[in-house]
Design an enzyme around this catalytic site. Sequence first.
Site, short mmCIF file in Angstrom:
data_model
loop_
_atom_site.label_atom_id
_atom_site.label_comp_id
_atom_site.label_asym_id
_atom_site.label_seq_id
_atom_site.Cartn_x
_atom_site.Cartn_y
_atom_site.Cartn_z
N HIS A 104 -4.74 -8.19 -1.14
CA HIS A 104 -5.71 -7.40 -1.91
C HIS A 104 -6.36 -8.28 -2.94
O HIS A 104 -5.92 -9.41 -3.18
CB HIS A 104 -5.01 -6.20 -2.57
CG HIS A 104 -3.61 -6.48 -3.04
ND1 HIS A 104 -3.34 -7.35 -4.06
CD2 HIS A 104 -2.40 -6.06 -2.57
CE1 HIS A 104 -2.03 -7.42 -4.23
NE2 HIS A 104 -1.42 -6.66 -3.34
N GLU B 70 1.00 -7.48 2.96
CA GLU B 70 -0.33 -7.02 2.54
C GLU B 70 -1.07 -8.09 1.77
O GLU B 70 -0.49 -9.11 1.39
CB GLU B 70 -0.18 -5.77 1.66
CG GLU B 70 0.61 -6.07 0.38
CD GLU B 70 0.78 -4.88 -0.55
OE1 GLU B 70 0.84 -3.73 -0.08
OE2 GLU B 70 0.85 -5.12 -1.78
N CYS C 215 7.16 -6.34 -11.17
CA CYS C 215 5.84 -6.69 -10.68
C CYS C 215 4.79 -6.18 -11.67
O CYS C 215 4.69 -4.98 -11.92
CB CYS C 215 5.61 -6.07 -9.30
SG CYS C 215 3.96 -6.44 -8.63
N HIS D 193 1.31 -11.48 1.28
CA HIS D 193 2.61 -11.56 0.62
C HIS D 193 3.55 -10.48 1.11
O HIS D 193 3.12 -9.39 1.51
CB HIS D 193 2.47 -11.50 -0.91
CG HIS D 193 1.75 -10.28 -1.41
ND1 HIS D 193 0.39 -10.15 -1.37
CD2 HIS D 193 2.21 -9.12 -1.97
CE1 HIS D 193 0.04 -8.99 -1.89
NE2 HIS D 193 1.13 -8.34 -2.25
MN MN Z 1 0.82 -6.37 -3.22
#
Ligand code: MN
Length: 152
Positions: free
Chosen positions: A68, A66, A120, A106
């Site tokens: 973003h 994905e 994360c 990623h």
């Molecule tokens: Mn992500």
Amino acid sequence: MSDEPSAQLRTFLPEFRWEGVENRPYKEEGSAPFRAIARQVLFTEEGLDCELRYFEMAAGGYSTLERHEHMHGVMILRGRGHCLLGDEVRAVKPFDLVTIPAWTWHQFRASEGEPLGFLCMVNRERDRPQLPSEAELAALKSVPEVAAFLAG
Ligand code: MN
């Protein structure tokens, strides 16, 4: 006063769990773009502008490919694997730090025979991830290393 987060200590438990933190396996349906991954949200208090999550993939598992607008700051905590960062594939090991800038494709993949777990850090308010179109996937796969990574 009652809206303020209360002070607390949540103890680290065996198998990379934390006291009072729910372990949420991602539901895998037919076309799921991820495999064998679970999430624990460690911090999501209103007084913080960020969240800290712990993701863990079983051996051979992978996160969603994905991109973003929001960034990620990642610290590997457990196991071995590889990550895709744009058009680069990098091996990762415990305590490595990975910066994922805005709009960078990623994905994380656990090695065969080893789980991969990482912290994360992410903005609390954030945009929804985008998945690659067929054309974007083809462009990513034009880099042989990336094609091999995505093929598992
Ligand atoms: Mn992500």
